[in-house]
Structures are given as C-alpha cells and as structure tokens.
Scaffold this motif. Structure first.
Motif, PDB file in Angstrom:
ATOM      1  N   GLN A 145      65.344 -37.125 -55.114  1.00 59.34           N
ATOM      2  CA  GLN A 145      66.000 -36.009 -55.788  1.00 59.34           C
ATOM      3  C   GLN A 145      67.211 -36.524 -56.560  1.00 59.34           C
ATOM      4  OE1 GLN A 145      66.215 -32.436 -53.413  1.00 59.34           O
ATOM      5  NE2 GLN A 145      68.120 -31.778 -54.399  1.00 59.34           N
ATOM      6  N   ARG A 146      67.536 -35.851 -57.679  1.00 55.61           N
ATOM      7  CA  ARG A 146      68.647 -36.284 -58.526  1.00 55.61           C
ATOM      8  C   ARG A 146      69.687 -35.188 -58.758  1.00 55.61           C
ATOM      9  NH1 ARG A 146      66.825 -40.090 -56.878  1.00 55.61           N
ATOM     10  NH2 ARG A 146      65.811 -41.856 -57.941  1.00 55.61           N
ATOM     11  N   GLU A 147      69.415 -33.968 -58.361  1.00 57.75           N
ATOM     12  CA  GLU A 147      70.374 -32.872 -58.493  1.00 57.75           C
ATOM     13  C   GLU A 147      70.594 -32.240 -57.122  1.00 57.75           C
ATOM     14  OE1 GLU A 147      69.344 -30.099 -61.518  1.00 57.75           O
ATOM     15  OE2 GLU A 147      69.308 -31.594 -63.132  1.00 57.75           O
ATOM     16  N   PHE A 148      71.870 -32.063 -56.760  1.00 55.64           N
ATOM     17  CA  PHE A 148      72.216 -31.597 -55.419  1.00 55.64           C
ATOM     18  C   PHE A 148      73.280 -30.506 -55.507  1.00 55.64           C
ATOM     19  CE2 PHE A 148      70.939 -36.013 -55.270  1.00 55.64           C
ATOM     20  CZ  PHE A 148      70.053 -36.068 -54.222  1.00 55.64           C
ATOM     21  N   VAL A 149      73.357 -29.726 -54.428  1.00 58.08           N
ATOM     22  CA  VAL A 149      74.416 -28.733 -54.257  1.00 58.08           C
ATOM     23  C   VAL A 149      75.296 -29.206 -53.109  1.00 58.08           C
ATOM     24  CG1 VAL A 149      74.975 -26.342 -53.706  1.00 58.08           C
ATOM     25  CG2 VAL A 149      72.954 -26.867 -55.099  1.00 58.08           C
ATOM     26  N   GLY A 150      76.544 -29.527 -53.405  1.00 61.33           N
ATOM     27  CA  GLY A 150      77.450 -30.049 -52.392  1.00 61.33           C
ATOM     28  C   GLY A 150      77.972 -28.968 -51.461  1.00 61.33           C
ATOM     29  N   ARG A 151      78.358 -29.376 -50.277  1.00 64.21           N
ATOM     30  CA  ARG A 151      78.939 -28.465 -49.293  1.00 64.21           C
ATOM     31  C   ARG A 151      80.449 -28.405 -49.452  1.00 64.21           C
ATOM     32  NH1 ARG A 151      76.122 -29.220 -43.345  1.00 64.21           N
ATOM     33  NH2 ARG A 151      73.954 -28.848 -43.977  1.00 64.21           N
ATOM     34  N   GLU A 152      81.002 -27.269 -49.108  1.00 69.85           N
ATOM     35  CA  GLU A 152      82.457 -27.131 -49.153  1.00 69.85           C
ATOM     36  C   GLU A 152      83.107 -27.693 -47.894  1.00 69.85           C
ATOM     37  OE1 GLU A 152      84.030 -26.175 -51.954  1.00 69.85           O
ATOM     38  OE2 GLU A 152      81.955 -26.226 -52.679  1.00 69.85           O
ATOM     39  N   ASP A 153      82.382 -27.688 -46.794  1.00 66.45           N
ATOM     40  CA  ASP A 153      82.884 -28.248 -45.536  1.00 66.45           C
ATOM     41  C   ASP A 153      82.014 -29.422 -45.125  1.00 66.45           C
ATOM     42  OD1 ASP A 153      84.976 -26.348 -45.149  1.00 66.45           O
ATOM     43  OD2 ASP A 153      83.488 -24.894 -44.462  1.00 66.45           O
ATOM     44  N   PRO A 154      82.595 -30.408 -44.458  1.00 61.03           N
ATOM     45  CA  PRO A 154      81.790 -31.558 -44.025  1.00 61.03           C
ATOM     46  C   PRO A 154      80.808 -31.152 -42.933  1.00 61.03           C
ATOM     47  CG  PRO A 154      83.988 -31.663 -43.071  1.00 61.03           C
ATOM     48  CD  PRO A 154      84.008 -30.530 -44.054  1.00 61.03           C
ATOM     49  N   PRO A 155      79.728 -31.887 -42.759  1.00 60.28           N
ATOM     50  CA  PRO A 155      78.788 -31.579 -41.679  1.00 60.28           C
ATOM     51  C   PRO A 155      79.426 -31.804 -40.317  1.00 60.28           C
ATOM     52  CG  PRO A 155      78.246 -33.680 -42.690  1.00 60.28           C
ATOM     53  CD  PRO A 155      79.313 -33.076 -43.534  1.00 60.28           C
ATOM     54  N   VAL A 156      79.034 -31.005 -39.352  1.00 58.68           N
ATOM     55  CA  VAL A 156      79.579 -31.151 -38.000  1.00 58.68           C
ATOM     56  C   VAL A 156      79.232 -32.519 -37.436  1.00 58.68           C
ATOM     57  CG1 VAL A 156      79.563 -30.192 -35.668  1.00 58.68           C
ATOM     58  CG2 VAL A 156      79.476 -28.664 -37.630  1.00 58.68           C
ATOM     59  N   LEU A 157      77.995 -32.945 -37.663  1.00 59.01           N
ATOM     60  CA  LEU A 157      77.557 -34.266 -37.227  1.00 59.01           C
ATOM     61  C   LEU A 157      77.681 -35.225 -38.406  1.00 59.01           C
ATOM     62  CD1 LEU A 157      74.360 -33.212 -35.244  1.00 59.01           C
ATOM     63  CD2 LEU A 157      76.672 -33.561 -34.361  1.00 59.01           C
ATOM     64  N   GLY A 158      78.652 -36.123 -38.356  1.00 54.77           N
ATOM     65  CA  GLY A 158      78.907 -37.014 -39.469  1.00 54.77           C
ATOM     66  C   GLY A 158      77.917 -38.146 -39.605  1.00 54.77           C
ATOM     67  N   ALA A 159      77.005 -38.301 -38.679  1.00 50.55           N
ATOM     68  CA  ALA A 159      75.992 -39.351 -38.742  1.00 50.55           C
ATOM     69  C   ALA A 159      74.794 -38.894 -37.915  1.00 50.55           C
ATOM     70  CB  ALA A 159      76.542 -40.676 -38.214  1.00 50.55           C
ATOM     71  N   TYR A 160      73.693 -39.612 -38.062  1.00 46.95           N
ATOM     72  CA  TYR A 160      72.509 -39.253 -37.293  1.00 46.95           C
ATOM     73  C   TYR A 160      72.739 -39.566 -35.827  1.00 46.95           C
ATOM     74  CZ  TYR A 160      67.855 -39.236 -35.352  1.00 46.95           C
ATOM     75  OH  TYR A 160      66.773 -38.984 -34.560  1.00 46.95           O
ATOM     76  N   ILE A 161      72.598 -38.528 -34.987  1.00 52.79           N
ATOM     77  CA  ILE A 161      72.795 -38.667 -33.554  1.00 52.79           C
ATOM     78  C   ILE A 161      71.522 -38.184 -32.866  1.00 52.79           C
ATOM     79  CG2 ILE A 161      74.181 -37.941 -31.571  1.00 52.79           C
ATOM     80  CD1 ILE A 161      76.503 -37.495 -33.468  1.00 52.79           C
ATOM     81  N   PRO A 162      70.974 -38.954 -31.951  1.00 55.81           N
ATOM     82  CA  PRO A 162      69.771 -38.508 -31.241  1.00 55.81           C
ATOM     83  C   PRO A 162      70.037 -37.222 -30.465  1.00 55.81           C
ATOM     84  CG  PRO A 162      70.154 -40.853 -30.896  1.00 55.81           C
ATOM     85  CD  PRO A 162      71.383 -40.305 -31.557  1.00 55.81           C
ATOM     86  N   GLY A 163      69.112 -36.325 -30.520  1.00 55.50           N
ATOM     87  CA  GLY A 163      69.246 -35.053 -29.826  1.00 55.50           C
ATOM     88  C   GLY A 163      68.326 -34.020 -30.446  1.00 55.50           C
ATOM     89  N   ARG A 164      68.512 -32.757 -30.025  1.00 57.82           N
ATOM     90  CA  ARG A 164      67.690 -31.671 -30.540  1.00 57.82           C
ATOM     91  C   ARG A 164      68.548 -30.445 -30.806  1.00 57.82           C
ATOM     92  NH1 ARG A 164      62.936 -30.572 -26.481  1.00 57.82           N
ATOM     93  NH2 ARG A 164      64.545 -31.067 -24.947  1.00 57.82           N
ATOM     94  N   THR A 165      68.068 -29.627 -31.754  1.00 60.32           N
ATOM     95  CA  THR A 165      68.743 -28.376 -32.090  1.00 60.32           C
ATOM     96  C   THR A 165      67.960 -27.220 -31.489  1.00 60.32           C
ATOM     97  OG1 THR A 165      69.593 -29.292 -34.156  1.00 60.32           O
ATOM     98  CG2 THR A 165      69.571 -26.905 -33.942  1.00 60.32           C
ATOM     99  N   PHE A 166      68.660 -26.362 -30.745  1.00 52.78           N
ATOM    100  CA  PHE A 166      68.037 -25.213 -30.088  1.00 52.78           C
ATOM    101  C   PHE A 166      68.532 -23.927 -30.748  1.00 52.78           C
ATOM    102  CE2 PHE A 166      68.299 -28.648 -27.045  1.00 52.78           C
ATOM    103  CZ  PHE A 166      67.016 -28.688 -26.526  1.00 52.78           C
ATOM    104  N   LEU A 167      67.652 -22.935 -30.821  1.00 50.12           N
ATOM    105  CA  LEU A 167      67.980 -21.652 -31.428  1.00 50.12           C
ATOM    106  C   LEU A 167      68.291 -20.645 -30.331  1.00 50.12           C
ATOM    107  CD1 LEU A 167      65.186 -21.523 -34.164  1.00 50.12           C
ATOM    108  CD2 LEU A 167      67.482 -22.519 -34.297  1.00 50.12           C
ATOM    109  N   LEU A 168      69.519 -20.133 -30.355  1.00 49.79           N
ATOM    110  CA  LEU A 168      69.989 -19.195 -29.335  1.00 49.79           C
ATOM    111  C   LEU A 168      70.138 -17.810 -29.948  1.00 49.79           C
ATOM    112  CD1 LEU A 168      72.831 -21.429 -27.831  1.00 49.79           C
ATOM    113  CD2 LEU A 168      70.389 -21.457 -27.290  1.00 49.79           C
ATOM    114  N   LYS A 169      69.454 -16.839 -29.382  1.00 50.24           N
ATOM    115  CA  LYS A 169      69.554 -15.461 -29.862  1.00 50.24           C
ATOM    116  C   LYS A 169      70.601 -14.714 -29.047  1.00 50.24           C
ATOM    117  CE  LYS A 169      64.765 -15.224 -31.458  1.00 50.24           C
ATOM    118  NZ  LYS A 169      63.471 -14.507 -31.357  1.00 50.24           N
TER     119      LYS A 169
END
Length: 284
Positions: A145-169
C-alpha cells in the motif's frame, strides 16, 4: 672539369598521433565517474514515495522530519499539502529501500511528540530533536500500500507482542479507557485497545489484549469485571479498602478470573493454545 651541384635532399617531417590521454581530461573523467556512482548509490537506496493523511501537520517540517521505526530512519517528509476538501493534511514521504516490505495495508503511522497517553509520558526526546512520524508494521504480511491514514494517538502496543485480543460485551464502558490495564490475580497482563460503538444501543464491545502466556488462562467460563473503583467494607475489624492498583484507579481497569480446573487445563495445553482464535467474553 665542370663542377655539377649535387641535388639537396629536403627532409620530410612526419606526424604521429599520440595515444596517451592528456592530463587535462583526467579530472573531468574522475568527476563524471564520481557523479555517476553517487547517482547510482542514491537511486539504489530509494524506496517508494507514500502519502499519509493527518488532522494537522503540527511539529513536522518538510525536508527535516523523519519516518522512524525502532529508532531507525526509514524516510523523510518531502512536502505537506492541504487535502482537496480542506479537512486534513496530506504528507508526502520519501522512504528508503528497507521500508518497502513494511509498507502494507496493516501498517500504522502516528506523529511522535511529547504527550501523556494511557498513563505514560512518551516522546520526551522530541523536545530536542523535533517531532517525527512513527511507524508500526503489521504483524502479518499483507498487500502493498502507498496511501495511509495516520492515527492521532500512538498505538497502545508499540511493537508486536505475543498474545490474543478478546471481545468483552458490557452494558457500559464506565471508567475503562484506551490503555487501561488488565489484571489477573493482581498481575498486569494486558491492556484495553479500544471498543466498538456499532451496537451501542444494546451493549459496548471492549477489545481487551492479554499477553502470552496469560492468554491461555482465558476460557469460555472466564469472568471479566470492571476493576476501576475502590471497594470499601465496614466490619467488626474496621474499614477494609480494596483496589486493584493506583493505575487502575486513575485510568480504569479490567480484571478476570478463571476456575482452578480451567487454569490446570491451560497450563497443560499452553503450547497448543498459541494459535487459537480469540474468545468472546462477558464483563460484568
């Protein structure tokens, strides 16, 4: 006796072309060779030119501000321009050859500057060096990809960290915010990445990231709850105050607990669960 004048022999001059290069041409030839080598070296190190849109160009200067990942320079900002609809700024960045495999559809960009985010102070070094664009490549390979939309805030995880994301209702978000810690038996084992508001009419879905190996302790019967407040109990022994941590009190937090039988199963199958899909959970 008659003296007869002998004919005079006229010498003939002969010319011979020299095959030696004149010293006057050496300097121009060396200059041309050096220029050609510098041009080739520059072109061989150039990568694709990309465009990143941000809300504003605060702190960034064309020709000076850099694109970095892990403190390695992967490009330089060439120009800043206002978008056609005048709602944001489009930055043109000339990248290096090393950056090309990192520019995929999952790559994240943001402006690194001094800020307080998720309870942490970051970007202090930019007070002297100036702001720059941070980059976080996608954890998995994707399309170029050559066109991106930047974030206003940095990502919470600044690097790839092993783990999983869970969805909590949950019925409501409460004091939980982006970057809020996730606790397991008083241990900080993850962070809240954000939430979805598509189903806000009924509930909110919180994205909770749990680092490995603690993610293997999350099962179908795992209970999540809001750990943001302070529990005060008045009994015969006096007043008992209980809270997860000061950070959870200030930023909000989520805690979870798993039955002992489930934990034993997780410990015996930790390696098997490394590639499992995220499990939906319910936070009460």
């Amino acid at each position: 006796m008659t003296n007869v004048a002998e004919p005079r022999v006229v010498p003939h001059a002969s010319t011979r072309r020299s095959r030696r290069v004149s010293a006057i041409w050496i300097i121009p030839l060396v200059a041309v060779a050096i220029g050609a080598w510098l041009a080739w070296d520059t072109l061989s190190k150039e990568g694709p030119t990309i465009k990143i849109s941000f809300e504003s160009g605060e702190g960034l200067q064309p020709g000076q501000s850099q694109l970095k990942y892990k403190d390695i320079v992967f490009g330089t900002v060439k120009s800043l321009a206002l978008s056609p609809d005048k709602t944001h700024v489009i930055m043109t960045v000339a990248t290096t050859r090393q950056a090309e495999p990192l520019l995929t559809e999952g790559t994240i960009f943001w402006v690194v500057k001094p800020r307080l985010f998720a309870g942490n102070v970051s970007g202090i070094e930019t007070l002297l060096s100036g702001s720059y664009i941070g980059m976080l490549p996608a954890a998995k390979a994707g399309n170029s990809q050559r066109e991106f939309v930047g974030r206003e805030d940095p990502p919470v995880l600044g690097a790839y960290i092993p783990g999983r994301t869970f969805l909590l209702k949950s019925k409501r978000v409460g004091a939980v915010s982006v970057g809020s810690p996730i606790f397991f038996r008083d241990l900080n084992v993850g962070e809240v990445l954000g939430w979805d508001v598509a189903d806000m009419a009924e509930y909110v879905t919180i994205h909770a990231f749990v680092r490995a190996p603690y993610d293997t302790y999350v099962h179908d019967q795992t209970r999540f709850w809001n750990a943001s407040g302070v529990s005060i109990k008045l009994g015969g022994t006096g007043v008992e105050v209980q809270m997860e941590s000061l950070k959870a009190l200030l930023l909000g937090g989520v805690a979870f607990e798993t039955a002992a039988a489930e934990i034993h199963t997780a410990e015996t199958s930790a390696n098997h669960a490394a590639g499992a899909c995220p499990l939906p959970g319910s936070m009460r």
